[in-house]
Design a protein around this motif. Structure first.
Motif, PDB file in Angstrom:
ATOM      1  N   ALA A 183      -5.006 -19.048  -2.630  1.00  0.00           N
ATOM      2  CA  ALA A 183      -4.083 -20.179  -2.797  1.00  0.00           C
ATOM      3  C   ALA A 183      -3.912 -20.534  -4.271  1.00  0.00           C
ATOM      4  CB  ALA A 183      -4.587 -21.391  -2.027  1.00  0.00           C
ATOM      5  N   PRO A 184      -2.694 -20.898  -4.679  1.00  0.00           N
ATOM      6  CA  PRO A 184      -2.469 -21.283  -6.075  1.00  0.00           C
ATOM      7  C   PRO A 184      -3.333 -22.464  -6.521  1.00  0.00           C
ATOM      8  CG  PRO A 184      -0.384 -20.844  -4.987  1.00  0.00           C
ATOM      9  CD  PRO A 184      -1.435 -20.821  -3.913  1.00  0.00           C
ATOM     10  N   GLY A 185      -3.639 -23.388  -5.603  1.00  0.00           N
ATOM     11  CA  GLY A 185      -4.429 -24.554  -5.974  1.00  0.00           C
ATOM     12  C   GLY A 185      -5.817 -24.215  -6.451  1.00  0.00           C
ATOM     13  N   ILE A 186      -6.475 -23.265  -5.792  1.00  0.00           N
ATOM     14  CA  ILE A 186      -7.819 -22.891  -6.231  1.00  0.00           C
ATOM     15  C   ILE A 186      -7.763 -22.072  -7.519  1.00  0.00           C
ATOM     16  CG2 ILE A 186      -8.102 -20.712  -4.959  1.00  0.00           C
ATOM     17  CD1 ILE A 186     -10.946 -21.698  -4.247  1.00  0.00           C
ATOM     18  N   LYS A 187      -6.681 -21.333  -7.720  1.00  0.00           N
ATOM     19  CA  LYS A 187      -6.511 -20.603  -8.981  1.00  0.00           C
ATOM     20  C   LYS A 187      -6.417 -21.587 -10.145  1.00  0.00           C
ATOM     21  CE  LYS A 187      -3.441 -17.361 -11.375  1.00  0.00           C
ATOM     22  NZ  LYS A 187      -2.181 -16.566 -11.282  1.00  0.00           N
ATOM     23  N   ALA A 188      -5.636 -22.651  -9.961  1.00  0.00           N
ATOM     24  CA  ALA A 188      -5.527 -23.671 -11.010  1.00  0.00           C
ATOM     25  C   ALA A 188      -6.878 -24.333 -11.262  1.00  0.00           C
ATOM     26  CB  ALA A 188      -4.492 -24.723 -10.609  1.00  0.00           C
ATOM     27  N   MET A 189      -7.600 -24.628 -10.175  1.00  0.00           N
ATOM     28  CA  MET A 189      -8.893 -25.279 -10.303  1.00  0.00           C
ATOM     29  C   MET A 189      -9.892 -24.419 -11.065  1.00  0.00           C
ATOM     30  SD  MET A 189     -10.920 -27.853  -9.487  1.00  0.00           S
ATOM     31  CE  MET A 189     -10.543 -28.669  -7.930  1.00  0.00           C
ATOM     32  N   MET A 190      -9.987 -23.135 -10.691  1.00  0.00           N
ATOM     33  CA  MET A 190     -11.004 -22.291 -11.311  1.00  0.00           C
ATOM     34  C   MET A 190     -10.755 -22.104 -12.801  1.00  0.00           C
ATOM     35  SD  MET A 190     -10.135 -18.424  -9.872  1.00  0.00           S
ATOM     36  CE  MET A 190      -9.977 -18.940  -8.169  1.00  0.00           C
ATOM     37  N   HIS A 191      -9.490 -22.050 -13.190  1.00  0.00           N
ATOM     38  CA  HIS A 191      -9.211 -21.860 -14.616  1.00  0.00           C
ATOM     39  C   HIS A 191      -9.513 -23.121 -15.423  1.00  0.00           C
ATOM     40  CE1 HIS A 191      -7.809 -17.778 -14.532  1.00  0.00           C
ATOM     41  NE2 HIS A 191      -6.964 -18.039 -13.556  1.00  0.00           N
ATOM     42  N   VAL A 192      -9.341 -24.297 -14.822  1.00  0.00           N
ATOM     43  CA  VAL A 192      -9.729 -25.536 -15.506  1.00  0.00           C
ATOM     44  C   VAL A 192     -11.247 -25.615 -15.614  1.00  0.00           C
ATOM     45  CG1 VAL A 192      -9.771 -28.048 -15.330  1.00  0.00           C
ATOM     46  CG2 VAL A 192      -7.671 -26.815 -14.862  1.00  0.00           C
TER      47      VAL A 192
ATOM     48  N   LEU B 282     -10.800 -10.839  -8.175  1.00  0.00           N
ATOM     49  CA  LEU B 282      -9.397 -11.227  -8.238  1.00  0.00           C
ATOM     50  C   LEU B 282      -8.982 -11.670  -9.630  1.00  0.00           C
ATOM     51  CD1 LEU B 282      -8.924 -13.244  -4.902  1.00  0.00           C
ATOM     52  CD2 LEU B 282      -8.452 -10.831  -5.352  1.00  0.00           C
ATOM     53  N   TYR B 283      -9.893 -12.314 -10.357  1.00  0.00           N
ATOM     54  CA  TYR B 283      -9.568 -12.838 -11.687  1.00  0.00           C
ATOM     55  C   TYR B 283     -10.685 -12.465 -12.652  1.00  0.00           C
ATOM     56  CZ  TYR B 283      -6.315 -15.542  -8.883  1.00  0.00           C
ATOM     57  OH  TYR B 283      -5.332 -15.911  -7.997  1.00  0.00           O
ATOM     58  N   GLU B 284     -10.306 -11.961 -13.793  1.00  0.00           N
ATOM     59  CA  GLU B 284     -11.271 -11.475 -14.773  1.00  0.00           C
ATOM     60  C   GLU B 284     -12.206 -12.600 -15.228  1.00  0.00           C
ATOM     61  OE1 GLU B 284     -11.358  -9.211 -19.139  1.00  0.00           O
ATOM     62  OE2 GLU B 284      -9.459  -9.624 -18.120  1.00  0.00           O
ATOM     63  N   GLY B 285     -13.490 -12.286 -15.221  1.00  0.00           N
ATOM     64  CA  GLY B 285     -14.470 -13.213 -15.766  1.00  0.00           C
ATOM     65  C   GLY B 285     -14.913 -14.312 -14.822  1.00  0.00           C
ATOM     66  N   ILE B 286     -14.491 -14.260 -13.537  1.00  0.00           N
ATOM     67  CA  ILE B 286     -14.868 -15.301 -12.580  1.00  0.00           C
ATOM     68  C   ILE B 286     -15.550 -14.645 -11.384  1.00  0.00           C
ATOM     69  CG2 ILE B 286     -14.057 -17.116 -11.035  1.00  0.00           C
ATOM     70  CD1 ILE B 286     -11.824 -17.691 -12.971  1.00  0.00           C
ATOM     71  N   GLU B 287     -16.749 -15.118 -11.083  1.00  0.00           N
ATOM     72  CA  GLU B 287     -17.511 -14.619  -9.941  1.00  0.00           C
ATOM     73  C   GLU B 287     -16.933 -15.235  -8.665  1.00  0.00           C
ATOM     74  OE1 GLU B 287     -22.189 -14.612  -8.392  1.00  0.00           O
ATOM     75  OE2 GLU B 287     -21.662 -15.351 -10.388  1.00  0.00           O
ATOM     76  N   MET B 288     -16.490 -14.384  -7.736  1.00  0.00           N
ATOM     77  CA  MET B 288     -15.785 -14.863  -6.558  1.00  0.00           C
ATOM     78  C   MET B 288     -16.301 -14.205  -5.289  1.00  0.00           C
ATOM     79  SD  MET B 288     -11.803 -14.950  -7.847  1.00  0.00           S
ATOM     80  CE  MET B 288     -11.316 -16.011  -6.481  1.00  0.00           C
ATOM     81  N   TYR B 289     -16.353 -15.022  -4.204  1.00  0.00           N
ATOM     82  CA  TYR B 289     -16.777 -14.525  -2.903  1.00  0.00           C
ATOM     83  C   TYR B 289     -15.803 -15.015  -1.843  1.00  0.00           C
ATOM     84  CZ  TYR B 289     -21.162 -13.700  -5.352  1.00  0.00           C
ATOM     85  OH  TYR B 289     -22.113 -13.271  -6.244  1.00  0.00           O
ATOM     86  N   ARG B 290     -15.473 -14.124  -0.923  1.00  0.00           N
ATOM     87  CA  ARG B 290     -14.584 -14.421   0.201  1.00  0.00           C
ATOM     88  C   ARG B 290     -15.435 -14.584   1.453  1.00  0.00           C
ATOM     89  NH1 ARG B 290     -10.972  -9.782   0.319  1.00  0.00           N
ATOM     90  NH2 ARG B 290     -12.759  -8.737   1.267  1.00  0.00           N
TER      91      ARG B 290
END
Length: 258
Positions: A19-28, A64-72
């Motif tokens: 979701a775009p909302g979590i993408k915005a959140m993680m980058h902040v 999914l995004y460089e430099g961010i540890e992510m789990y589905r």
């Protein structure tokens, strides 16, 4: 900030990991500290505080995004927090849990149904300072730019000052590029007046589609509904102790005939 120079931040949501909302959140949050994302593999809106029982949960690391540890995660938003604490952080809890940014408001009574807020509540139950963020825009192409400075500032304040025991923050943003500021509010006495639109499928069997109208029964100017209507970001402190303390003396006056 004086207390934490590079905090670890758990990012969760209920709209799903893409979701775009979590993408915005993680980058902040990446501007503040180390980010670990654990999010559902599909939308989980309206799941409330549901947990998965009776079937296995999957937790897969994704890139999914460089430099961010992510789990589905295959489970609910609350499952995401529980798995993060026990399996990813292994009991060494993060310094902050942020949930969102949700596509759609979670003000007033919505806090009870919200997967976004339930994830934040679970963080608070785990004694992690926690915040749920939502924007008044259900569109998957929603623009979050106008609220990101508030997202960051509120997170920094929580990291610096902590939260009172057993509480978390419910933050909602109006859908306007001209947010006037932040209002500390109470939850409005407002709810959805639900209706079920009855329809018929191709096999002539009835089915129902939930609809309704949002009704505000609260004229106070200190509520989240008022703040959002007047283009403020609303910040409501929430607690997971649902005891109606004011009702205890009333119940003590009852005469139980057993």
């Amino acid at each position: 900030m004086t207390k934490l120079f590079h905090p670890t931040i758990l990012v969760v949501n209920d709209d799903g990991i893409t979701a775009p909302g979590i993408k915005a959140m993680m980058h902040v949050m990446k501007e503040i500290g180390r980010v670990v994302v654990v999010a559902p593999d599909s939308p989980q809106s309206g799941m409330g505080h549901a947990i998965t029982i009776g079937k296995p949960l999957r937790l897969d690391e994704v890139d999914l995004y460089e430099g961010i540890e992510m789990y589905r995660c295959s489970g609910t938003p609350v499952d995401c927090v529980k798995l993060a604490v026990t399996k990813i952080f292994k009991g060494k809890k993060p310094d902050l849990c942020v949930s969102g940014i949700n596509h759609g408001l979670n003000n007033s009574i919505n806090v009870l149904y919200s997967g976004t807020m339930s994830a934040a509540v679970e963080g608070a139950i785990e004694s992690i300072p926690s915040i749920g963020y939502s924007l008044d825009d259900y569109n998957m192409d929603a623009n979050f730019q106008h609220c990101l400075k508030y997202v960051k500032e509120i997170a920094l304040q929580v990291l610096q000052n902590g939260m009172p025991t057993g509480t978390l923050l419910n933050v909602n943003f109006p859908n306007t590029a001209n947010i006037k500021g932040i209002k500390i509010c109470r939850q409005a006495n407002a709810k959805w007046a639900e209706e079920f639109d009855q329809r018929v499928d191709p096999y002539k069997r009835p089915y129902y589609w939930l609809t309704g109208v949002f009704q505000n029964n609260d004229n106070g100017e200190d509520t989240d509904v008022w703040a959002l209507d007047h283009h403020y970001a609303s910040v409501v402190p929430v607690q997971f102790d649902m005891t109606a303390h004011h009702a205890i003396p009333v119940l003590h006056s009852w005469k139980f005939n057993v």
